[in-house]
Design a protein around this motif. Structure first.
Motif, PDB file in Angstrom:
ATOM      1  N   PHE A   1       0.824  -1.206   0.000  1.00  0.00           N
ATOM      2  CA  PHE A   1       0.000   0.000   0.000  1.00  0.00           C
ATOM      3  C   PHE A   1       0.857   1.255   0.000  1.00  0.00           C
ATOM      4  O   PHE A   1       0.566   2.217  -0.719  1.00  0.00           O
ATOM      5  N   LEU A   2       1.921   1.260   0.794  1.00  0.00           N
ATOM      6  CA  LEU A   2       2.808   2.421   0.824  1.00  0.00           C
ATOM      7  C   LEU A   2       3.473   2.627  -0.532  1.00  0.00           C
ATOM      8  O   LEU A   2       3.663   3.764  -0.978  1.00  0.00           O
ATOM      9  N   ALA A   3       3.803   1.517  -1.196  1.00  0.00           N
ATOM     10  CA  ALA A   3       4.406   1.622  -2.527  1.00  0.00           C
ATOM     11  C   ALA A   3       3.421   2.231  -3.519  1.00  0.00           C
ATOM     12  O   ALA A   3       3.783   3.099  -4.328  1.00  0.00           O
ATOM     13  N   PHE A   4       2.159   1.792  -3.457  1.00  0.00           N
ATOM     14  CA  PHE A   4       1.172   2.364  -4.370  1.00  0.00           C
ATOM     15  C   PHE A   4       0.915   3.825  -4.052  1.00  0.00           C
ATOM     16  O   PHE A   4       0.712   4.651  -4.951  1.00  0.00           O
ATOM     17  N   THR A   5       0.920   4.178  -2.758  1.00  0.00           N
ATOM     18  CA  THR A   5       0.749   5.581  -2.373  1.00  0.00           C
ATOM     19  C   THR A   5       1.838   6.438  -3.003  1.00  0.00           C
ATOM     20  O   THR A   5       1.562   7.526  -3.521  1.00  0.00           O
ATOM     21  N   ALA A   6       3.080   5.942  -2.978  1.00  0.00           N
ATOM     22  CA  ALA A   6       4.186   6.687  -3.586  1.00  0.00           C
ATOM     23  C   ALA A   6       4.015   6.783  -5.101  1.00  0.00           C
ATOM     24  O   ALA A   6       4.222   7.849  -5.698  1.00  0.00           O
ATOM     25  N   LEU A   7       3.620   5.673  -5.737  1.00  0.00           N
ATOM     26  CA  LEU A   7       3.422   5.671  -7.187  1.00  0.00           C
ATOM     27  C   LEU A   7       2.316   6.639  -7.591  1.00  0.00           C
ATOM     28  O   LEU A   7       2.463   7.405  -8.555  1.00  0.00           O
ATOM     29  N   TYR A   8       1.221   6.607  -6.848  1.00  0.00           N
ATOM     30  CA  TYR A   8       0.096   7.469  -7.212  1.00  0.00           C
ATOM     31  C   TYR A   8       0.423   8.933  -6.946  1.00  0.00           C
ATOM     32  O   TYR A   8       0.017   9.818  -7.717  1.00  0.00           O
ATOM     33  N   GLY A   9       1.158   9.200  -5.863  1.00  0.00           N
ATOM     34  CA  GLY A   9       1.584  10.572  -5.604  1.00  0.00           C
ATOM     35  C   GLY A   9       2.437  11.111  -6.733  1.00  0.00           C
ATOM     36  O   GLY A   9       2.309  12.266  -7.144  1.00  0.00           O
ATOM     37  N   ALA A  10       3.326  10.238  -7.264  1.00  0.00           N
ATOM     38  CA  ALA A  10       4.175  10.645  -8.379  1.00  0.00           C
ATOM     39  C   ALA A  10       3.363  10.805  -9.666  1.00  0.00           C
ATOM     40  O   ALA A  10       3.558  11.753 -10.433  1.00  0.00           O
ATOM     41  N   MET A  11       2.428   9.882  -9.905  1.00  0.00           N
ATOM     42  CA  MET A  11       1.593   9.980 -11.097  1.00  0.00           C
ATOM     43  C   MET A  11       0.705  11.217 -11.039  1.00  0.00           C
ATOM     44  O   MET A  11       0.250  11.731 -12.077  1.00  0.00           O
ATOM     45  N   GLY A  12       0.476  11.741  -9.839  1.00  0.00           N
ATOM     46  CA  GLY A  12      -0.336  12.941  -9.679  1.00  0.00           C
ATOM     47  C   GLY A  12       0.244  14.169 -10.353  1.00  0.00           C
ATOM     48  O   GLY A  12      -0.442  15.199 -10.468  1.00  0.00           O
ATOM     49  N   LEU A  13       1.492  14.094 -10.812  1.00  0.00           N
ATOM     50  CA  LEU A  13       2.059  15.189 -11.593  1.00  0.00           C
ATOM     51  C   LEU A  13       1.240  15.476 -12.838  1.00  0.00           C
ATOM     52  O   LEU A  13       1.328  16.569 -13.411  1.00  0.00           O
ATOM     53  N   GLN A  14       0.430  14.502 -13.263  1.00  0.00           N
ATOM     54  CA  GLN A  14      -0.342  14.706 -14.488  1.00  0.00           C
ATOM     55  C   GLN A  14      -1.436  15.765 -14.330  1.00  0.00           C
ATOM     56  O   GLN A  14      -1.836  16.393 -15.305  1.00  0.00           O
ATOM     57  N   TYR A  15      -1.917  15.986 -13.109  1.00  0.00           N
ATOM     58  CA  TYR A  15      -3.015  16.939 -12.941  1.00  0.00           C
ATOM     59  C   TYR A  15      -2.600  18.372 -13.294  1.00  0.00           C
ATOM     60  O   TYR A  15      -3.317  19.063 -14.031  1.00  0.00           O
ATOM     61  N   PRO A  16      -1.459  18.877 -12.807  1.00  0.00           N
ATOM     62  CA  PRO A  16      -1.061  20.238 -13.199  1.00  0.00           C
ATOM     63  C   PRO A  16      -0.557  20.351 -14.644  1.00  0.00           C
ATOM     64  O   PRO A  16      -0.257  21.452 -15.087  1.00  0.00           O
ATOM     65  N   VAL A  17      -0.451  19.229 -15.355  1.00  0.00           N
ATOM     66  CA  VAL A  17      -0.034  19.316 -16.755  1.00  0.00           C
ATOM     67  C   VAL A  17      -1.041  20.158 -17.544  1.00  0.00           C
ATOM     68  O   VAL A  17      -0.662  21.026 -18.335  1.00  0.00           O
ATOM     69  N   VAL A  18      -2.331  19.910 -17.317  1.00  0.00           N
ATOM     70  CA  VAL A  18      -3.369  20.640 -18.052  1.00  0.00           C
ATOM     71  C   VAL A  18      -3.602  22.031 -17.472  1.00  0.00           C
ATOM     72  O   VAL A  18      -3.811  22.993 -18.210  1.00  0.00           O
ATOM     73  N   SER A  19      -3.541  22.149 -16.148  1.00  0.00           N
ATOM     74  CA  SER A  19      -3.870  23.426 -15.523  1.00  0.00           C
ATOM     75  C   SER A  19      -2.692  24.390 -15.417  1.00  0.00           C
ATOM     76  O   SER A  19      -2.890  25.600 -15.292  1.00  0.00           O
TER      77      SER A  19
END
Length: 404
Positions: free
Chosen positions: A206-224
């Protein structure tokens, strides 16, 4: 259909109201403090940053409290605090006061967010994936409507218009809390005997997925953030087109979330969805960058197509978040798990602007390609992480002290 049961419809309605209020306030908050209150932009940014950092730490204990005292109770309490703190912003006249009030709001928001995640699990019923997809659809729609309302107030530009936005957000918190009274009192689920209190901190998948998803979250400011700057500095496309692209992104996500998300139910589905998202980002990012090297008519078509691909990836990514973020967590500890998950995502969002504006913009096309490869690599880890998580979940009827 909005929801299959009364509790589902209640939580969807409450979340929708809350997000309309968020949309009203978020689009105009910085301008209120700088233009109406008269605080320097640097002070406003510092106050909000301090509040955000302090608030990050509230999600985990808030989620644990939700597990032990009831998610509905903690979420309602947090919403009540936010209603008061939001209204108190109208009394702010100094940097110190803004910092204090904003910090109280962010602490309540983090605790309430973790409790909300736990409540979603209890309300989800027999088809949790379908419910979560519908919930996200209406959440996105609420933000869009709130943002439109904020735009009308910003066009007026008066103190009264800004005050209306703030009071509207405060009222949305209060109404959301009131709607939650219509939910049943879900009993607290007992933890297995001899289980560690902070189980989430030993759950490595779970901690590994939390880190992966936090990193993948960079995609949100790509558009904004990233794309608007890129369009402004490197293309001849009119700047007003940025608003159109943002609207297309939001609308596409609203229309596709239930269609796609309802099919992503298991851990295995979540791993595959995460990989699909990474591959789609691998396509969309270079397409956005190529807009700087084509004629203006081709640039517009290219970037619009890229937005569709990027939005599709966002829907797959959020669906993976629901399947893995909730699926890896035991029912009795959903609050503390969602608190940790929220902390990881928020940390990623805090770092994202600096990374995107320095590394990606600084390297130009190379930066975009590296970003695309980064997303694809993160997504590629999804299936193996899902298998790891499935192997380390306790079997029915077997109590374990910790997982990892």
């Amino acid at each position: 259909m909005v929801g299959d049961s009364r509790p589902e419809r209640v939580l969807i309605a409450a979340s929708f109201v809350n997000r309309v209020g968020n949309g009203l306030f978020n689009a105009a908050s910085a301008l209120y403090f700088t233009l109406v209150v008269g605080l320097p932009a640097v002070q406003v940014g510092a106050a909000l940053s301090i509040a955000g950092v302090i608030g990050l730490g509230a999600g985990i204990p808030g989620g644990h409290l939700a597990d032990r005292r009831g998610a509905r109770t903690i979420m309602m309490s947090a919403l009540a605090v936010q209603a008061v703190s939001m209204a108190a912003l109208l009394l702010v006249e100094s940097w110190a006061a803004l910092t204090v009030v904003a910090t109280v709001d962010q602490v309540a928001a983090a605790a309430g967010g973790a409790a909300s995640g736990a409540l979603v699990v209890r309300v989800g019923g027999d088809r949790p994936a379908l419910f979560r997809a519908r919930l996200r659809t209406f959440v996105n729609l609420g933000v869009i409507l709130g943002t439109v309302g904020a735009g009308l107030a910003l066009a007026a530009g008066t103190r009264g218009a800004y005050v209306t936005l703030i009071l509207g957000n405060a009222a949305s918190f209060a109404l959301c809390a009131a709607l939650l009274l219509l939910l049943p009192r879900y009993p607290v689920l007992a933890a297995p005997p001899q289980q560690r209190r902070w189980l989430v901190l030993t759950d490595r998948p779970f901690l590994a997925f939390t880190a992966l998803y936090g990193a993948m979250g960079l995609q949100y400011p790509v558009v904004s953030l990233l794309l608007p700057i890129w369009i402004s500095e490197h293309t001849e496309v009119p700047r007003w087109s940025v608003a159109v692209l943002f609207a297309v992104n939001s609308l596409f996500c609203v229309l596709m979330q239930t269609r796609i998300g309802s099919r992503v139910e298991t851990l295995r589905d979540g791993g595959r969805a995460f990989r699909t998202a990474g591959l789609l980002f691998l396509v969309s990012c270079p397409m956005m960058a190529l807009g700087a090297y084509t004629p203006v008519w081709a640039t517009a078509a290219l970037i619009l197509t890229a937005i569709f691909v990027h939005s599709l990836a966002e829907v797959w990514e959020s669906s993976a978040c629901f399947a893995l973020g909730f699926g890896l967590a035991p029912d009795h500890a959903q609050g503390q798990y969602q608190g940790v998950f929220g902390l990881g995502f928020s940390a990623g969002q805090a770092l994202a602007p600096a990374i995107l504006t320095t590394v990606v913009l600084g390297l130009g096309m190379t930066g975009w390609l590296l970003l695309a490869a980064f997303f694809a690599a993160l997504g590629a880890a999804g299936p193996s992480l899902a298998r790891w998580g499935a192997r380390t979940r306790p079997q029915p009827g077997v109590a374990v002290e910790a997982r990892g």
